[in-house]
Design a protein around this motif. Sequence first.
Motif, PDB file in Angstrom:
ATOM      1  N   TYR A  14       0.893  -1.156   0.000  1.00 26.99           N
ATOM      2  CA  TYR A  14       0.000   0.000   0.000  1.00 26.99           C
ATOM      3  C   TYR A  14       0.937   1.213   0.000  1.00 26.99           C
ATOM      4  O   TYR A  14       1.624   1.438   0.994  1.00 26.99           O
ATOM      5  CB  TYR A  14      -0.867   0.047   1.251  1.00 26.99           C
ATOM      6  CG  TYR A  14      -1.869  -1.080   1.378  1.00 26.99           C
ATOM      7  CD1 TYR A  14      -2.960  -1.189   0.511  1.00 26.99           C
ATOM      8  CD2 TYR A  14      -1.763  -2.029   2.398  1.00 26.99           C
ATOM      9  CE1 TYR A  14      -3.890  -2.204   0.657  1.00 26.99           C
ATOM     10  CE2 TYR A  14      -2.692  -3.039   2.543  1.00 26.99           C
ATOM     11  CZ  TYR A  14      -3.753  -3.127   1.678  1.00 26.99           C
ATOM     12  OH  TYR A  14      -4.678  -4.131   1.818  1.00 26.99           O
ATOM     13  N   LEU A  17       4.221   1.066   1.998  1.00 30.98           N
ATOM     14  CA  LEU A  17       4.162   0.019   3.017  1.00 30.98           C
ATOM     15  C   LEU A  17       4.049  -1.369   2.377  1.00 30.98           C
ATOM     16  O   LEU A  17       3.071  -1.674   1.689  1.00 30.98           O
ATOM     17  CB  LEU A  17       2.945   0.277   3.918  1.00 30.98           C
ATOM     18  CG  LEU A  17       2.685  -0.701   5.047  1.00 30.98           C
ATOM     19  CD1 LEU A  17       3.709  -0.542   6.162  1.00 30.98           C
ATOM     20  CD2 LEU A  17       1.267  -0.518   5.589  1.00 30.98           C
ATOM     21  N   VAL A  19       3.115  -4.954   2.758  1.00 29.52           N
ATOM     22  CA  VAL A  19       2.267  -5.692   3.692  1.00 29.52           C
ATOM     23  C   VAL A  19       2.456  -7.203   3.533  1.00 29.52           C
ATOM     24  O   VAL A  19       2.431  -7.951   4.510  1.00 29.52           O
ATOM     25  CB  VAL A  19       0.784  -5.300   3.489  1.00 29.52           C
ATOM     26  CG1 VAL A  19      -0.109  -6.093   4.411  1.00 29.52           C
ATOM     27  CG2 VAL A  19       0.600  -3.811   3.747  1.00 29.52           C
ATOM     28  N   PRO A  38      -1.136 -12.027  13.892  1.00 29.38           N
ATOM     29  CA  PRO A  38      -1.559 -10.880  14.702  1.00 29.38           C
ATOM     30  C   PRO A  38      -2.290  -9.808  13.896  1.00 29.38           C
ATOM     31  O   PRO A  38      -2.306  -9.859  12.662  1.00 29.38           O
ATOM     32  CB  PRO A  38      -0.241 -10.339  15.264  1.00 29.38           C
ATOM     33  CG  PRO A  38       0.833 -10.896  14.411  1.00 29.38           C
ATOM     34  CD  PRO A  38       0.324 -12.149  13.786  1.00 29.38           C
ATOM     35  N   ASN A  39      -2.870  -8.840  14.584  1.00 35.71           N
ATOM     36  CA  ASN A  39      -3.533  -7.708  13.914  1.00 35.71           C
ATOM     37  C   ASN A  39      -2.541  -7.010  13.000  1.00 35.71           C
ATOM     38  O   ASN A  39      -1.377  -6.813  13.365  1.00 35.71           O
ATOM     39  CB  ASN A  39      -4.036  -6.671  14.942  1.00 35.71           C
ATOM     40  CG  ASN A  39      -5.194  -7.195  15.776  1.00 35.71           C
ATOM     41  OD1 ASN A  39      -5.219  -7.005  16.974  1.00 35.71           O
ATOM     42  ND2 ASN A  39      -6.123  -7.859  15.161  1.00 35.71           N
ATOM     43  N   GLY A  40      -2.999  -6.656  11.819  1.00 33.52           N
ATOM     44  CA  GLY A  40      -2.163  -5.907  10.892  1.00 33.52           C
ATOM     45  C   GLY A  40      -1.112  -6.742  10.182  1.00 33.52           C
ATOM     46  O   GLY A  40      -0.216  -6.205   9.529  1.00 33.52           O
ATOM     47  N   SER A  41      -1.226  -8.073  10.289  1.00 32.56           N
ATOM     48  CA  SER A  41      -0.184  -8.926   9.696  1.00 32.56           C
ATOM     49  C   SER A  41      -0.415  -9.209   8.216  1.00 32.56           C
ATOM     50  O   SER A  41       0.403  -9.865   7.577  1.00 32.56           O
ATOM     51  CB  SER A  41      -0.076 -10.242  10.471  1.00 32.56           C
ATOM     52  OG  SER A  41      -1.322 -10.906  10.461  1.00 32.56           O
ATOM     53  N   GLY A  42      -1.546  -8.742   7.678  1.00 31.22           N
ATOM     54  CA  GLY A  42      -1.775  -8.874   6.233  1.00 31.22           C
ATOM     55  C   GLY A  42      -2.780  -9.949   5.842  1.00 31.22           C
ATOM     56  O   GLY A  42      -2.924 -10.268   4.663  1.00 31.22           O
ATOM     57  N   LYS A  43      -3.511 -10.484   6.818  1.00 31.08           N
ATOM     58  CA  LYS A  43      -4.444 -11.583   6.530  1.00 31.08           C
ATOM     59  C   LYS A  43      -5.559 -11.150   5.577  1.00 31.08           C
ATOM     60  O   LYS A  43      -5.819 -11.792   4.567  1.00 31.08           O
ATOM     61  CB  LYS A  43      -5.049 -12.132   7.839  1.00 31.08           C
ATOM     62  CG  LYS A  43      -4.019 -12.611   8.836  1.00 31.08           C
ATOM     63  CD  LYS A  43      -4.644 -13.122  10.121  1.00 31.08           C
ATOM     64  CE  LYS A  43      -5.439 -12.099  10.918  1.00 31.08           C
ATOM     65  NZ  LYS A  43      -4.641 -10.950  11.418  1.00 31.08           N
ATOM     66  N   THR A  44      -6.212 -10.027   5.926  1.00 29.52           N
ATOM     67  CA  THR A  44      -7.292  -9.528   5.067  1.00 29.52           C
ATOM     68  C   THR A  44      -6.746  -9.149   3.696  1.00 29.52           C
ATOM     69  O   THR A  44      -7.367  -9.439   2.664  1.00 29.52           O
ATOM     70  CB  THR A  44      -7.981  -8.312   5.735  1.00 29.52           C
ATOM     71  OG1 THR A  44      -8.563  -8.754   6.965  1.00 29.52           O
ATOM     72  CG2 THR A  44      -9.056  -7.710   4.850  1.00 29.52           C
ATOM     73  N   THR A  45      -5.563  -8.529   3.693  1.00 25.83           N
ATOM     74  CA  THR A  45      -4.936  -8.143   2.416  1.00 25.83           C
ATOM     75  C   THR A  45      -4.705  -9.376   1.542  1.00 25.83           C
ATOM     76  O   THR A  45      -4.966  -9.353   0.338  1.00 25.83           O
ATOM     77  CB  THR A  45      -3.602  -7.418   2.685  1.00 25.83           C
ATOM     78  OG1 THR A  45      -3.866  -6.290   3.530  1.00 25.83           O
ATOM     79  CG2 THR A  45      -2.935  -6.967   1.400  1.00 25.83           C
ATOM     80  N   GLN A  80     -14.452  -9.554   6.437  1.00 22.84           N
ATOM     81  CA  GLN A  80     -14.293  -9.497   7.898  1.00 22.84           C
ATOM     82  C   GLN A  80     -15.383  -8.657   8.547  1.00 22.84           C
ATOM     83  O   GLN A  80     -15.914  -9.017   9.582  1.00 22.84           O
ATOM     84  CB  GLN A  80     -12.915  -8.906   8.210  1.00 22.84           C
ATOM     85  CG  GLN A  80     -12.589  -8.826   9.688  1.00 22.84           C
ATOM     86  CD  GLN A  80     -11.130  -8.463   9.914  1.00 22.84           C
ATOM     87  OE1 GLN A  80     -10.424  -8.031   8.997  1.00 22.84           O
ATOM     88  NE2 GLN A  80     -10.670  -8.636  11.135  1.00 22.84           N
ATOM     89  N   HIS A 187      -8.608 -15.500  14.495  1.00 20.98           N
ATOM     90  CA  HIS A 187      -7.728 -15.332  15.655  1.00 20.98           C
ATOM     91  C   HIS A 187      -7.934 -16.472  16.645  1.00 20.98           C
ATOM     92  O   HIS A 187      -7.187 -16.599  17.608  1.00 20.98           O
ATOM     93  CB  HIS A 187      -8.039 -14.011  16.367  1.00 20.98           C
ATOM     94  CG  HIS A 187      -7.520 -12.824  15.641  1.00 20.98           C
ATOM     95  ND1 HIS A 187      -6.177 -12.557  15.553  1.00 20.98           N
ATOM     96  CD2 HIS A 187      -8.143 -11.852  14.949  1.00 20.98           C
ATOM     97  CE1 HIS A 187      -6.005 -11.456  14.842  1.00 20.98           C
ATOM     98  NE2 HIS A 187      -7.187 -11.022  14.452  1.00 20.98           N
TER      99      HIS A 187
HETATM  100  N1  LIG Z   1      -6.470   0.121   2.054  1.00 23.70           N
HETATM  101  C1  LIG Z   1      -5.340   0.252   2.758  1.00 23.70           C
HETATM  102  N2  LIG Z   1      -4.492   1.279   2.541  1.00 23.70           N
HETATM  103  C2  LIG Z   1      -3.333   1.415   3.235  1.00 23.70           C
HETATM  104  N3  LIG Z   1      -2.938   0.535   4.179  1.00 23.70           N
HETATM  105  C3  LIG Z   1      -3.729  -0.515   4.442  1.00 23.70           C
HETATM  106  C4  LIG Z   1      -4.975  -0.718   3.756  1.00 23.70           C
HETATM  107  N4  LIG Z   1      -5.561  -1.846   4.220  1.00 23.70           N
HETATM  108  C5  LIG Z   1      -4.719  -2.320   5.166  1.00 23.70           C
HETATM  109  N5  LIG Z   1      -3.634  -1.530   5.301  1.00 23.70           N
HETATM  110  C6  LIG Z   1      -2.486  -1.777   6.220  1.00 23.70           C
HETATM  111  O1  LIG Z   1      -1.909  -3.027   5.853  1.00 23.70           O
HETATM  112  C7  LIG Z   1      -1.555  -3.776   7.013  1.00 23.70           C
HETATM  113  C8  LIG Z   1      -2.243  -5.120   6.978  1.00 23.70           C
HETATM  114  O2  LIG Z   1      -3.648  -4.936   7.117  1.00 23.70           O
HETATM  115  P1  LIG Z   1      -4.670  -6.138   7.065  1.00 23.70           P
HETATM  116  O3  LIG Z   1      -6.028  -5.569   7.156  1.00 23.70           O
HETATM  117  O4  LIG Z   1      -4.363  -6.998   5.908  1.00 23.70           O
HETATM  118  O5  LIG Z   1      -4.286  -6.932   8.414  1.00 23.70           O
HETATM  119  P2  LIG Z   1      -5.020  -8.131   9.166  1.00 23.70           P
HETATM  120  O6  LIG Z   1      -3.994  -9.194   9.384  1.00 23.70           O
HETATM  121  O7  LIG Z   1      -6.244  -8.521   8.433  1.00 23.70           O
HETATM  122  O8  LIG Z   1      -5.398  -7.492  10.583  1.00 23.70           O
HETATM  123  P3  LIG Z   1      -6.617  -7.790  11.597  1.00 23.70           P
HETATM  124  O9  LIG Z   1      -6.254  -9.031  12.377  1.00 23.70           O
HETATM  125  O10 LIG Z   1      -6.648  -6.593  12.469  1.00 23.70           O
HETATM  126  O11 LIG Z   1      -7.856  -7.948  10.778  1.00 23.70           O
HETATM  127  C9  LIG Z   1      -1.893  -2.889   8.198  1.00 23.70           C
HETATM  128  O12 LIG Z   1      -0.717  -2.237   8.577  1.00 23.70           O
HETATM  129  C10 LIG Z   1      -2.923  -1.918   7.654  1.00 23.70           C
HETATM  130  O13 LIG Z   1      -2.864  -0.702   8.327  1.00 23.70           O
END
Ligand SMILES: Nc1ncnc2c1ncn2[C@@H]1O[C@H](COP(=O)(O)OP(=O)(O)OP(=O)(O)O)[C@@H](O)[C@H]1O
Length: 244
Positions: A14, A17, A19, A38-45, A80, A187
Amino acid sequence: MTKAIQIEGLCVQYDDLTVLEDINLQLDEKEFLGIIGPNGSGKTTLLKTLTGIIKPSKGNIKVFGKLIDSNPGMVGYVPQYSSFEESFPISVYDVVKMGLINKKRVDKSIIEDALKHVELLDIKHKLVGELSGGQKQRVLIARALVSDPKILLLDEPTSSIDPKTGKSVYSLLNKLNETTTIILVSHDIGAISSYVKKIACLNKTLIFHDSKEITAEMLEETYECPVDLIAHGLPHRILNEHKH
Ligand SMILES: Nc1ncnc2c1ncn2[C@@H]1O[C@H](COP(=O)(O)OP(=O)(O)OP(=O)(O)O)[C@@H](O)[C@H]1O
Ligand SMILES: [Mg+2]
């Protein structure tokens, strides 16, 4: 045999960054993979990249041997967070119908079958804003199912629901897994370990040993914190002792 999913050297950024970095993964058809991290580890991405919503900065993803961009409709996605507007007057039936948005013809029986699958047919005319968390979750699953996907991706499908409803979602997933390849992000390591066939840990990079085993090393590397905290309460069979 053609793999259901083949990810090669995948990187996602992104802006500045990074990810996801150099993700490699191969899954056979009818596999059921759980991803923790963990939170923010990129799972949703990662899941969004698998649907084609997010484009990789490097690498590629193939679904049944074809690049995802040229293979639409193969992947069903349960997000999610539900994006239902609480006050927006849309029925359960119409939300599920949205899953057919790319289809030329809308067949009522397909929508009703999906609703039956998640046991919501009785309340198909109810407004989604009036549903419980677990019912909303099942509406989202039905919406993903109407397009008859070969692969189903679910992001924290049981996070807002009670253990009993959670169990019913997992048994639904086990039934779907007879014909569908599933990737589930959660989680809830305990729940995940009792239902999935394989487990991977994600924290920018993916650690995957093609098994249902989580080792202490995998957790330590993924969570970057003392493993005892994470491992506490885990069923013993999936947690290996430290080897050194
Ligand atoms: N649309 C976006 N634009 C910029 N940064 C993003 C965007 N979506 C996510 N991020 C960043 O990318 C990283 C990974 O986010 P992601 O949502 O994939 O994490 P996650 O593992 O699903 O977290 P969670 O357990 O909280 O759901 C985070 O640092 C987040 O801030
Ligand atoms: Mg997420």
